[in-house]
Design a protein around this motif. Sequence first.
Motif, PDB file in Angstrom:
ATOM      1  N   ARG A  29       0.824  -1.204   0.000  1.00 53.15           N
ATOM      2  CA  ARG A  29       0.000   0.000   0.000  1.00 53.15           C
ATOM      3  C   ARG A  29       0.865   1.263   0.000  1.00 53.15           C
ATOM      4  O   ARG A  29       0.542   2.245  -0.659  1.00 53.15           O
ATOM      5  CB  ARG A  29      -0.931   0.018   1.196  1.00 53.15           C
ATOM      6  N   HIS A  30       1.979   1.233   0.728  1.00 60.88           N
ATOM      7  CA  HIS A  30       2.893   2.381   0.714  1.00 60.88           C
ATOM      8  C   HIS A  30       3.474   2.579  -0.686  1.00 60.88           C
ATOM      9  O   HIS A  30       3.619   3.721  -1.146  1.00 60.88           O
ATOM     10  CB  HIS A  30       4.024   2.188   1.730  1.00 60.88           C
ATOM     11  N   MET A  31       3.810   1.489  -1.369  1.00 61.79           N
ATOM     12  CA  MET A  31       4.363   1.601  -2.717  1.00 61.79           C
ATOM     13  C   MET A  31       3.331   2.139  -3.697  1.00 61.79           C
ATOM     14  O   MET A  31       3.655   2.952  -4.573  1.00 61.79           O
ATOM     15  CB  MET A  31       4.902   0.253  -3.177  1.00 61.79           C
ATOM     16  N   VAL A  32       2.080   1.726  -3.567  1.00 59.82           N
ATOM     17  CA  VAL A  32       1.027   2.226  -4.451  1.00 59.82           C
ATOM     18  C   VAL A  32       0.803   3.718  -4.215  1.00 59.82           C
ATOM     19  O   VAL A  32       0.645   4.493  -5.167  1.00 59.82           O
ATOM     20  CB  VAL A  32      -0.284   1.428  -4.253  1.00 59.82           C
ATOM     21  N   ALA A  33       0.828   4.133  -2.955  1.00 63.20           N
ATOM     22  CA  ALA A  33       0.655   5.557  -2.644  1.00 63.20           C
ATOM     23  C   ALA A  33       1.812   6.376  -3.214  1.00 63.20           C
ATOM     24  O   ALA A  33       1.597   7.457  -3.777  1.00 63.20           O
ATOM     25  CB  ALA A  33       0.555   5.753  -1.134  1.00 63.20           C
ATOM     26  N   VAL A  39       3.234   9.642 -10.250  1.00 62.04           N
ATOM     27  CA  VAL A  39       2.532   9.860 -11.521  1.00 62.04           C
ATOM     28  C   VAL A  39       1.896  11.247 -11.538  1.00 62.04           C
ATOM     29  O   VAL A  39       1.963  11.959 -12.548  1.00 62.04           O
ATOM     30  CB  VAL A  39       1.472   8.756 -11.754  1.00 62.04           C
ATOM     31  N   ASN A  40       1.303  11.656 -10.419  1.00 59.50           N
ATOM     32  CA  ASN A  40       0.700  12.990 -10.355  1.00 59.50           C
ATOM     33  C   ASN A  40       1.746  14.085 -10.487  1.00 59.50           C
ATOM     34  O   ASN A  40       1.516  15.100 -11.148  1.00 59.50           O
ATOM     35  CB  ASN A  40      -0.086  13.167  -9.062  1.00 59.50           C
ATOM     36  N   SER A  45       4.396  18.270 -13.884  1.00 61.95           N
ATOM     37  CA  SER A  45       5.620  18.875 -14.416  1.00 61.95           C
ATOM     38  C   SER A  45       5.697  18.826 -15.940  1.00 61.95           C
ATOM     39  O   SER A  45       6.377  19.651 -16.541  1.00 61.95           O
ATOM     40  CB  SER A  45       6.840  18.189 -13.814  1.00 61.95           C
ATOM     41  N   THR A  46       5.024  17.886 -16.584  1.00 66.23           N
ATOM     42  CA  THR A  46       5.141  17.766 -18.036  1.00 66.23           C
ATOM     43  C   THR A  46       3.886  18.183 -18.788  1.00 66.23           C
ATOM     44  O   THR A  46       3.866  18.120 -20.011  1.00 66.23           O
ATOM     45  CB  THR A  46       5.475  16.316 -18.429  1.00 66.23           C
ATOM     46  N   GLY A  47       2.854  18.604 -18.084  1.00 68.24           N
ATOM     47  CA  GLY A  47       1.601  18.950 -18.743  1.00 68.24           C
ATOM     48  C   GLY A  47       1.664  20.269 -19.492  1.00 68.24           C
ATOM     49  O   GLY A  47       2.477  21.138 -19.213  1.00 68.24           O
ATOM     50  N   GLN A  48       0.815  20.406 -20.470  1.00 64.55           N
ATOM     51  CA  GLN A  48       0.677  21.643 -21.238  1.00 64.55           C
ATOM     52  C   GLN A  48      -0.475  22.426 -20.615  1.00 64.55           C
ATOM     53  O   GLN A  48      -1.634  22.200 -20.934  1.00 64.55           O
ATOM     54  CB  GLN A  48       0.367  21.303 -22.711  1.00 64.55           C
ATOM     55  N   PRO A  55      -2.354  22.738 -12.073  1.00 60.38           N
ATOM     56  CA  PRO A  55      -3.272  22.562 -10.945  1.00 60.38           C
ATOM     57  C   PRO A  55      -2.613  21.764  -9.823  1.00 60.38           C
ATOM     58  O   PRO A  55      -1.740  20.934 -10.063  1.00 60.38           O
ATOM     59  CB  PRO A  55      -4.441  21.789 -11.553  1.00 60.38           C
ATOM     60  N   LYS A  56      -3.041  22.017  -8.630  1.00 60.32           N
ATOM     61  CA  LYS A  56      -2.548  21.277  -7.475  1.00 60.32           C
ATOM     62  C   LYS A  56      -3.305  19.966  -7.392  1.00 60.32           C
ATOM     63  O   LYS A  56      -4.530  19.943  -7.276  1.00 60.32           O
ATOM     64  CB  LYS A  56      -2.757  22.099  -6.198  1.00 60.32           C
ATOM     65  N   ILE A  57      -2.588  18.866  -7.518  1.00 63.63           N
ATOM     66  CA  ILE A  57      -3.196  17.544  -7.435  1.00 63.63           C
ATOM     67  C   ILE A  57      -2.942  17.016  -6.028  1.00 63.63           C
ATOM     68  O   ILE A  57      -1.793  16.954  -5.592  1.00 63.63           O
ATOM     69  CB  ILE A  57      -2.604  16.593  -8.484  1.00 63.63           C
ATOM     70  N   PRO A  58      -3.983  16.649  -5.293  1.00 65.24           N
ATOM     71  CA  PRO A  58      -3.784  16.217  -3.903  1.00 65.24           C
ATOM     72  C   PRO A  58      -3.007  14.901  -3.833  1.00 65.24           C
ATOM     73  O   PRO A  58      -3.110  14.051  -4.717  1.00 65.24           O
ATOM     74  CB  PRO A  58      -5.201  16.044  -3.359  1.00 65.24           C
TER      75      PRO A  58
END
Length: 89
Positions: A29-33, A39-40, A45-48, A55-58
């Motif tokens: 579960r720690h690895m998935v988090a 990924v977020n 950092s790479t989005g247009q 946007p701030k992704i929680p």
Amino acid sequence: MLVQRLPDTSLTVALASGGREFFGWGQDRHMVADLFDAVNQNTRSTGQWGKGKAPKIPEFPRPKKAKAKKKASKRSVSVAEIYRRFSGR
């Protein structure tokens, strides 16, 4: 007492880690988090995003770690005071 070979998602391990909120939080579960947060962060950092800011992704919700207790300030103690404490029975 040393308890061995308990699953990392057990209640005993959770209580040793800081409390009931850690129950079910094994390595998987720690690895998935961490993967979710990575990924977020990569998406931010790479989005247009055009003219605006990214946007701030929680972050993935995790159990809160217990706050460390403040240590008492160390006060110098004289030898006479130590003797008085031990002999004043």
